[in-house]
Scaffold this active site. Sequence first.
Site, PDB file in Angstrom:
ATOM      1  N   ASP A 114      20.154  44.963  27.714  1.00 20.23           N
ATOM      2  CA  ASP A 114      19.189  45.245  28.776  1.00 20.23           C
ATOM      3  C   ASP A 114      18.476  46.570  28.516  1.00 20.23           C
ATOM      4  O   ASP A 114      19.100  47.617  28.382  1.00 20.23           O
ATOM      5  CB  ASP A 114      19.886  45.307  30.136  1.00 20.23           C
ATOM      6  CG  ASP A 114      20.416  43.949  30.577  1.00 20.23           C
ATOM      7  OD1 ASP A 114      19.638  42.987  30.572  1.00 20.23           O
ATOM      8  OD2 ASP A 114      21.608  43.859  30.931  1.00 20.23           O
ATOM      9  N   ASP A 153      22.409  47.376  22.069  1.00 20.88           N
ATOM     10  CA  ASP A 153      22.509  47.177  23.507  1.00 20.88           C
ATOM     11  C   ASP A 153      21.554  46.036  23.858  1.00 20.88           C
ATOM     12  O   ASP A 153      20.685  45.669  23.045  1.00 20.88           O
ATOM     13  CB  ASP A 153      22.101  48.478  24.212  1.00 20.88           C
ATOM     14  CG  ASP A 153      21.862  48.276  25.693  1.00 20.88           C
ATOM     15  OD1 ASP A 153      22.800  47.838  26.389  1.00 20.88           O
ATOM     16  OD2 ASP A 153      20.734  48.543  26.160  1.00 20.88           O
ATOM     17  N   ASP A 197      18.974  52.237  24.680  1.00 19.21           N
ATOM     18  CA  ASP A 197      17.913  52.893  25.449  1.00 19.21           C
ATOM     19  C   ASP A 197      18.429  53.856  26.507  1.00 19.21           C
ATOM     20  O   ASP A 197      17.623  54.446  27.232  1.00 19.21           O
ATOM     21  CB  ASP A 197      17.038  51.833  26.130  1.00 19.21           C
ATOM     22  CG  ASP A 197      17.771  51.119  27.260  1.00 19.21           C
ATOM     23  OD1 ASP A 197      18.839  50.522  26.985  1.00 19.21           O
ATOM     24  OD2 ASP A 197      17.310  51.170  28.410  1.00 19.21           O
TER      25      ASP A 197
END
Length: 225
Positions: free
Chosen positions: A16, A14, A171
Site C-alpha cells: 500500500d 511494501d 513509502d
Amino acid sequence: MTLDIERIELVIFDWDGTVMDSVGRIVSAMQTAAQLAELPVPSAHAVKQIIGLSLDLAFTTLFPTMTAAQHQRLFEHYREQYVERDPTPTPMFAGAEALFLHLRAQQKRLAVATGKARKGLDRIFAETGLAHYFAITRCADDAKSKPDPDMLLQILAETRLAPEQALMVGDTSHDMLMAQQAGIARIGVTHGVHGAGVLQQFQPLAIVDDLTQLQNLLSGRPLPA
C-alpha cells in the site's frame, strides 16, 4: 551505503502506497468506519501515519482508549468499507508491472512485506494477476507488525540470503525503519505516504518519486536533477 545492484538478489516491496495507490481508500474507509463505530473520526493525516502497520496496531494507535467491543465493531466496519463499499479507486502505480518484469529479467527474486492481512493480499493478487512475480510474501498475519524487522528476517531466513543481498522499497517511515533494523539497504518512494524529508531520516540509498525512476536507478541510469 552504496547500491551494488549485482550483489542484490532479492527486492522486497511494501504494497500500500508503494506498489498500489490505495492510500485514499484506506483513509476514507477508516474515517467512515470510525464514524459507524461511534469513535472520533481521525484526520486524513493521522490515518496516513498508520498505513503499513498491522490493523490491530493501527487501531490502537488511532484509538488508544477504545474498548474491545469498539475494536470489533471498527474492524467489521473497516473491512466492509475497504473491500465492498468505498468507491475510491486503488490502481497500481504506473510502471509497477514493467518494473517487476525488468527485475525478473535481471534474475532478481521479488518479495512483498506488507501490513495487509493475508486474505487482503490474496484478494489483490487474484484481482491483479501479479502473484506470479513474487517468490515469497509476508503479511500482518505472519509476523510482528512493522517497524519490527520480523517480516524481513523471516524472508531472509526462508530465502537463505544475507541482509546485504536484499533491498527494501517502501513509502513510509515504518518500511525504512524496519529495513534499517534488519540491516537491509532501502530505497524510499515519495508517491505514497511520506515525503523525502521523513524518508531521509532512515539513511536510504536513494529516494525516488515513482517506480519508473526506481527502474532507471536499478538499471544504472541517473535520476533527473
